[in-house]
Design an enzyme around this catalytic site. Structure first.
Site, PDB file in Angstrom:
ATOM      1  N   LEU A 118     -14.891 -22.420   4.331  1.00 38.89           N
ATOM      2  CA  LEU A 118     -14.458 -22.201   2.936  1.00 38.89           C
ATOM      3  C   LEU A 118     -14.658 -20.740   2.572  1.00 38.89           C
ATOM      4  O   LEU A 118     -15.744 -20.207   2.780  1.00 38.89           O
ATOM      5  CB  LEU A 118     -15.325 -23.036   1.970  1.00 38.89           C
ATOM      6  CG  LEU A 118     -15.238 -24.560   2.036  1.00 38.89           C
ATOM      7  CD1 LEU A 118     -16.288 -25.169   1.111  1.00 38.89           C
ATOM      8  CD2 LEU A 118     -13.847 -25.033   1.641  1.00 38.89           C
ATOM      9  N   HIS A 119     -13.612 -20.114   2.048  1.00 38.66           N
ATOM     10  CA  HIS A 119     -13.824 -18.747   1.559  1.00 38.66           C
ATOM     11  C   HIS A 119     -12.892 -18.342   0.422  1.00 38.66           C
ATOM     12  O   HIS A 119     -12.968 -17.224  -0.071  1.00 38.66           O
ATOM     13  CB  HIS A 119     -13.699 -17.726   2.703  1.00 38.66           C
ATOM     14  CG  HIS A 119     -12.302 -17.595   3.244  1.00 38.66           C
ATOM     15  ND1 HIS A 119     -11.813 -18.405   4.239  1.00 38.66           N
ATOM     16  CD2 HIS A 119     -11.285 -16.760   2.917  1.00 38.66           C
ATOM     17  CE1 HIS A 119     -10.564 -18.066   4.518  1.00 38.66           C
ATOM     18  NE2 HIS A 119     -10.214 -17.071   3.716  1.00 38.66           N
TER      19      HIS A 119
END
Ligand code: UD1
Ligand code: UDP
Length: 362
Positions: free
Chosen positions: A206-207
């Site tokens: 996740l970013h």
């Protein structure tokens, strides 16, 4: 247009997998090449590791721009890159993907009348809240040669008025790197260590600011992952943007079977990805790689600029809310996963097609 000297611009992690096969294919055709690294990503695990693993040449020029606001990062790359362009005078600049480095290099080149080729052109999420969508729109508007990975890219560009003669559907260069290195991924010691004794595991990345910058949302997502890890181990190599947020929540380190890892190298990540029971991500590239590998992918976003991974591949868009995540993971683990096929021209030869087109421009 006569193209003898190409200048490639890379800067962020996903650029490296895309540029490596293009540099190699163009070198085989005898083109002279300069590699410029903007320094958008700079941690060893976000940059140098990939140069080593992918066999990328050392950049001739490093702009060392580092992190900052969008305006700072883009503007600073433009100022520094302008000097490089004036000195190197390439016949064409090649940019990759949708990151700030690609946007900045494109605008600078266009102002100096240096032709630009964009690899991974035409993708659209139609969501201008994503910084990458702005980068895609501007880059494609200014680029002279548009290399698309799939037919939706061609359609989007044509709908925006790009001349047909400037668009070349070459396939997916990121998949070239995957095809080349998949045999080596079998040797990953990290995978052996992390998955020993388990028949199934989940991989998470996740970013996107839309998922990780809101701490309440991130905390709720982490709670879901924590819950899932009671059933199967969850391996989560954490992007630096996300690590900073997780640290501010006081949630670093291992918690049961939720393993928060440093960002891992390409070969380790490929090894983890290829045998995962499920991948949960908001990454663009990982949506594509999981489709090629036939691994179920749950994308924590409301939209995707890679709709072919949903239409043809193994990707399921599940929205951003944490509420649906647990149910969607259970659904996949109980066998209800999208069956996919590999999109046309995702065959390991996309970069050869890029090089062929570049040589034909002469
Ligand atoms: C960037 C791209 C995004 C891409 C992602 C791939 C833009 C607008 N965003 O997002 O499209 O999907 O890269 O990974 O171009 N940081 C470090 N070390 C590093 C790099 C970053 O600590 O080597 C931290 C810094 O605190 C920085 C933050 O991560 O402020 C975000 O980095 P940045 O490059 O601005 O955006 P990404 O979220 O990495
Ligand atoms: N990747 C990696 N190590 C990790 C996470 C991702 O090597 O810890 C690779 C992944 O296999 C893909 C690329 O990085 O090739 C995707 O980059 P990222 O998710 O940072 O960017 P995006 O594709 O979303 O722009």
């Amino acid at each position: 247009m006569s193209v003898k000297h190409l200048l490639h611009v890379v800067g962020a992690r996903p650029n490296f997998m895309k540029a490596a096969p293009v540099l190699s294919a163009c070198a085989q055709r005898g083109l002279s090449q300069t590699l410029v690294h903007t320094g958008q990503h700079y941690d060893a695990r976000m940059s140098q590791l990939f140069f080593d693993e992918l066999g990328l040449p050392k950049p001739e020029v490093h702009l060392s721009v580092g992190s900052g606001s969008h305006a700072y990062q883009t503007g600073e790359i433009m100022v520094r890159f302008e000097k490089v362009l004036e000195e190197k005078r390439p016949d064409m600049v090649i940019v990759y993907g949708d990151v700030n480095s690609a946007l900045a290099a494109t605008v600078t080149s266009a102002k100096l009348s240096v032709p630009v080729a964009h690899v991974e052109a035409g993708l659209r999420s139609f969501d201008r809240n994503m910084p990458e969508e702005i980068n895609r729109l501007v880059t494609d508007r200014l680029a002279d040669v548009l290399f698309t990975p799939s037919e939706d890219g061609d359609r989007n560009l044509l709908a925006e008025g790009t001349p047909r003669s400037n668009i070349f559907m070459v396939g997916n260069v990121m998949i070239d790197t995957l095809v080349r290195l998949l045999p080596q991924a079998g040797r990953s010691a990290l995978k052996k260590e992390m998955t020993a004794g388990y028949s199934r595991y989940a991989v998470v990345t996740l970013h996107r600011p839309s998922n990780v910058d809101d701490l309440d949302n991130l905390s709720a997502l982490m709670n879901v992952l924590q819950g899932i890890s009671k059933d199967i181990p969850v391996l989560f190599p954490v992007h630096p943007r996300t690590r900073a947020r997780i640290e501010s929540l006081g949630r670093v380190g291992q918690r049961g079977s939720l393993h928060l890892l440093e960002p891992v190298g390409y070969l380790d990540f490929l090894a983890l990805q290829k045998d995962a029971a499920v991948v949960v991500t908001d990454s663009g590239g990982i949506q594509e790689e999981s489709t090629y590998l036939g691994v179920p992918c749950l994308t924590l976003r409301d939209n995707t600029e890679r709709p072919i991974t949903v239409a043809m591949g193994t990707n399921r868009l599940i929205g951003r809310g944490p509420a649906r995540l647990a149910a969607e993971i259970s659904r996949v683990l109980s066998g209800d996963a999208p069956a996919g096929s590999i999109p046309p021209l995702w065959d390991g030869k996309a970069a050869e097609r890029v090089a062929e087109v570049v040589c034909r421009l002469n």
